[in-house]
Design a protein around this motif. Sequence first.
Motif, PDB file in Angstrom:
ATOM      1  N   LEU A   2      55.021  52.709  32.842  1.00 30.26           N
ATOM      2  CA  LEU A   2      55.098  51.634  33.363  1.00 30.26           C
ATOM      3  C   LEU A   2      53.888  51.361  34.407  1.00 30.26           C
ATOM      4  O   LEU A   2      53.944  52.466  35.426  1.00 30.26           O
ATOM      5  N   THR A   3      53.217  50.329  34.282  1.00 29.77           N
ATOM      6  CA  THR A   3      52.003  50.386  35.584  1.00 29.77           C
ATOM      7  C   THR A   3      52.117  49.312  36.443  1.00 29.77           C
ATOM      8  O   THR A   3      51.479  49.101  37.296  1.00 29.77           O
ATOM      9  N   GLY A   4      52.979  48.311  36.174  1.00 29.70           N
ATOM     10  CA  GLY A   4      52.997  47.092  36.746  1.00 29.70           C
ATOM     11  C   GLY A   4      51.929  46.110  36.811  1.00 29.70           C
ATOM     12  O   GLY A   4      51.709  45.019  37.502  1.00 29.70           O
ATOM     13  N   MET A   5      51.250  46.432  35.478  1.00 24.53           N
ATOM     14  CA  MET A   5      49.698  45.652  35.350  1.00 24.53           C
ATOM     15  C   MET A   5      50.037  44.920  34.198  1.00 24.53           C
ATOM     16  O   MET A   5      50.958  45.685  33.163  1.00 24.53           O
ATOM     17  N   TYR A   6      49.041  44.028  33.890  1.00 22.98           N
ATOM     18  CA  TYR A   6      49.128  43.315  32.461  1.00 22.98           C
ATOM     19  C   TYR A   6      47.706  43.899  31.759  1.00 22.98           C
ATOM     20  O   TYR A   6      46.915  43.583  32.304  1.00 22.98           O
ATOM     21  N   TRP A   7      47.954  44.146  30.481  1.00 24.13           N
ATOM     22  CA  TRP A   7      46.890  44.635  29.629  1.00 24.13           C
ATOM     23  C   TRP A   7      46.647  43.802  28.565  1.00 24.13           C
ATOM     24  O   TRP A   7      47.664  43.394  27.969  1.00 24.13           O
ATOM     25  N   ASP A  24      46.620  42.243  37.781  1.00 23.62           N
ATOM     26  CA  ASP A  24      47.661  42.657  38.566  1.00 23.62           C
ATOM     27  C   ASP A  24      49.109  41.878  38.463  1.00 23.62           C
ATOM     28  O   ASP A  24      49.152  41.123  37.597  1.00 23.62           O
ATOM     29  N   LYS A  25      50.030  42.180  39.110  1.00 29.45           N
ATOM     30  CA  LYS A  25      51.377  41.671  38.720  1.00 29.45           C
ATOM     31  C   LYS A  25      51.578  40.307  39.089  1.00 29.45           C
ATOM     32  O   LYS A  25      52.159  39.397  38.932  1.00 29.45           O
ATOM     33  N   ARG A  26      50.214  39.653  39.981  1.00 30.34           N
ATOM     34  CA  ARG A  26      50.285  38.182  40.105  1.00 30.34           C
ATOM     35  C   ARG A  26      49.416  37.445  39.247  1.00 30.34           C
ATOM     36  O   ARG A  26      49.178  36.317  39.584  1.00 30.34           O
ATOM     37  N   GLY A  27      48.837  38.267  38.391  1.00 32.97           N
ATOM     38  CA  GLY A  27      47.740  37.639  37.270  1.00 32.97           C
ATOM     39  C   GLY A  27      46.330  37.498  37.697  1.00 32.97           C
ATOM     40  O   GLY A  27      45.760  36.893  37.004  1.00 32.97           O
ATOM     41  N   THR A  49      41.864  34.858  35.472  1.00 29.62           N
ATOM     42  CA  THR A  49      43.526  35.105  35.693  1.00 29.62           C
ATOM     43  C   THR A  49      44.238  34.780  34.454  1.00 29.62           C
ATOM     44  O   THR A  49      43.853  34.053  33.652  1.00 29.62           O
ATOM     45  N   LEU A  52      51.308  33.603  34.796  1.00 27.85           N
ATOM     46  CA  LEU A  52      52.546  34.467  34.445  1.00 27.85           C
ATOM     47  C   LEU A  52      53.821  33.517  34.476  1.00 27.85           C
ATOM     48  O   LEU A  52      54.903  33.951  34.710  1.00 27.85           O
TER      49      LEU A  52
END
Length: 53
Positions: A2-7, A24-27, A49, A52
Amino acid sequence: MLTGMYWYVDNLHYGTAAHLEVFDKRGYHIGEADLQGDINTSKKDKNKTIDLS
């Protein structure tokens, strides 16, 4: 892992130009990653962006 990021796969590029967009976790865009997962933060684009909600 788990990275906490979106890919996501940027399917507009093929072959050696193939890469993933990373957020990142905020988009917010943090850069591009090669297909091994190494992130290049010099490719950060403040205009990219993801929603989310």
